[in-house]
Design a protein around this motif. Sequence first.
Motif, short mmCIF file in Angstrom:
data_model
loop_
_atom_site.label_atom_id
_atom_site.label_comp_id
_atom_site.label_asym_id
_atom_site.label_seq_id
_atom_site.Cartn_x
_atom_site.Cartn_y
_atom_site.Cartn_z
N VAL A 20 0.86 -1.18 0.00
CA VAL A 20 0.00 0.00 0.00
C VAL A 20 0.89 1.23 0.00
O VAL A 20 1.87 1.30 0.74
N ASN A 21 0.55 2.21 -0.85
CA ASN A 21 1.27 3.48 -0.87
C ASN A 21 0.73 4.33 0.28
O ASN A 21 -0.29 5.00 0.15
N ASN A 22 1.41 4.29 1.41
CA ASN A 22 0.92 4.96 2.62
C ASN A 22 0.84 6.47 2.47
O ASN A 22 -0.03 7.10 3.06
N PHE A 23 1.75 7.06 1.69
CA PHE A 23 1.70 8.51 1.48
C PHE A 23 0.43 8.89 0.73
O PHE A 23 -0.26 9.84 1.10
N LYS A 24 0.11 8.15 -0.32
CA LYS A 24 -1.11 8.41 -1.09
C LYS A 24 -2.34 8.23 -0.21
O LYS A 24 -3.25 9.07 -0.24
N ILE A 25 -2.36 7.17 0.58
CA ILE A 25 -3.50 6.92 1.47
C ILE A 25 -3.62 8.04 2.50
O ILE A 25 -4.74 8.48 2.83
N GLY A 26 -2.50 8.54 2.99
CA GLY A 26 -2.53 9.65 3.94
C GLY A 26 -3.12 10.91 3.33
O GLY A 26 -3.94 11.60 3.95
N VAL A 27 -2.72 11.22 2.09
CA VAL A 27 -3.26 12.38 1.39
C VAL A 27 -4.76 12.22 1.19
O VAL A 27 -5.55 13.14 1.44
N LYS A 28 -5.18 11.03 0.74
CA LYS A 28 -6.60 10.78 0.51
C LYS A 28 -7.40 10.84 1.82
O LYS A 28 -8.52 11.34 1.83
N LEU A 29 -6.81 10.37 2.92
CA LEU A 29 -7.49 10.42 4.21
C LEU A 29 -7.68 11.86 4.66
O LEU A 29 -8.77 12.23 5.14
N ILE A 30 -6.67 12.69 4.49
CA ILE A 30 -6.80 14.10 4.88
C ILE A 30 -7.90 14.78 4.06
O ILE A 30 -8.75 15.49 4.61
N ILE A 31 -7.91 14.53 2.76
CA ILE A 31 -8.94 15.13 1.91
C ILE A 31 -10.32 14.61 2.31
O ILE A 31 -11.28 15.38 2.40
N ALA A 32 -10.43 13.31 2.59
CA ALA A 32 -11.72 12.73 3.00
C ALA A 32 -12.20 13.32 4.32
O ALA A 32 -13.41 13.56 4.50
N LEU A 33 -11.29 13.58 5.23
CA LEU A 33 -11.67 14.21 6.50
C LEU A 33 -12.15 15.64 6.29
O LEU A 33 -13.12 16.07 6.93
N VAL A 34 -11.50 16.37 5.38
CA VAL A 34 -11.94 17.73 5.06
C VAL A 34 -13.36 17.69 4.48
O VAL A 34 -14.22 18.49 4.86
N VAL A 35 -13.60 16.75 3.57
CA VAL A 35 -14.93 16.61 2.97
C VAL A 35 -15.97 16.29 4.04
O VAL A 35 -17.05 16.89 4.08
N ALA A 36 -15.66 15.35 4.92
CA ALA A 36 -16.61 14.93 5.96
C ALA A 36 -16.91 16.07 6.93
O ALA A 36 -18.07 16.30 7.29
N VAL A 37 -15.89 16.80 7.34
CA VAL A 37 -16.10 17.92 8.27
C VAL A 37 -16.90 19.03 7.60
O VAL A 37 -17.84 19.58 8.20
N ALA A 38 -16.56 19.35 6.35
CA ALA A 38 -17.31 20.39 5.63
C ALA A 38 -18.76 19.96 5.42
O ALA A 38 -19.68 20.78 5.56
N ALA A 39 -18.98 18.70 5.10
CA ALA A 39 -20.36 18.21 4.93
C ALA A 39 -21.11 18.25 6.25
O ALA A 39 -22.30 18.61 6.28
N PHE A 40 -20.46 17.91 7.34
CA PHE A 40 -21.10 17.96 8.66
C PHE A 40 -21.51 19.39 9.01
O PHE A 40 -22.64 19.64 9.44
N ILE A 41 -20.59 20.32 8.80
CA ILE A 41 -20.89 21.73 9.11
C ILE A 41 -22.02 22.23 8.22
O ILE A 41 -22.95 22.90 8.70
N GLY A 42 -21.97 21.89 6.94
CA GLY A 42 -23.02 22.31 6.02
C GLY A 42 -24.38 21.74 6.38
O GLY A 42 -25.39 22.44 6.35
N ARG A 43 -24.43 20.46 6.74
CA ARG A 43 -25.70 19.84 7.12
C ARG A 43 -26.25 20.48 8.40
O ARG A 43 -27.45 20.68 8.54
N ARG A 44 -25.36 20.76 9.34
CA ARG A 44 -25.80 21.38 10.59
C ARG A 44 -26.40 22.76 10.32
O ARG A 44 -27.41 23.13 10.91
N LYS A 45 -25.78 23.51 9.40
CA LYS A 45 -26.32 24.82 9.05
C LYS A 45 -27.69 24.69 8.39
O LYS A 45 -28.60 25.45 8.70
N VAL A 46 -27.85 23.71 7.51
CA VAL A 46 -29.15 23.50 6.84
C VAL A 46 -30.21 23.14 7.88
O VAL A 46 -31.33 23.65 7.84
#
Length: 116
Positions: free
Chosen positions: A61-87
């Motif tokens: 497994v390319n751990n660096f790639k997975i780390g980058v993808k995990l950080i992006i996925a966390l940003v998406v999840a947090v932004a979606a959570f904040i957006g849903r809470r606002k709605v």
Amino acid sequence: MDFLRLVLVFLHILGAAAIVGGWLAAFKTPTVTQWQWIGALTQLVTGLLLVGLAEMGDGDVNNFKIGVKLIIALVVAVAAFIGRRKVKNGEPVAKGLAHAVGGMAFINIAVAVFWV
């Protein structure tokens, strides 16, 4: 084990479709839909499970790639959570926040496809 991996890949793709599809559907009046939030959670959970299965298999497994993808996925999840809470609270969702959910998911898909 192969069937489980295929089911997880299927769910992972559905999660991406929910995020990006919801983003494109509401592009002119940006908001964060419930399906984008569900898709973000699906992407995060299935992605982690897929990495776990890959580590249990050949362990290549390319751990660096997975780390980058995990950080992006966390940003998406947090932004979606904040957006849903606002709605839910009846507050307007900032255009930047709504576009961050879809745009970052789109970037995460590009990283998955083009980073070999």
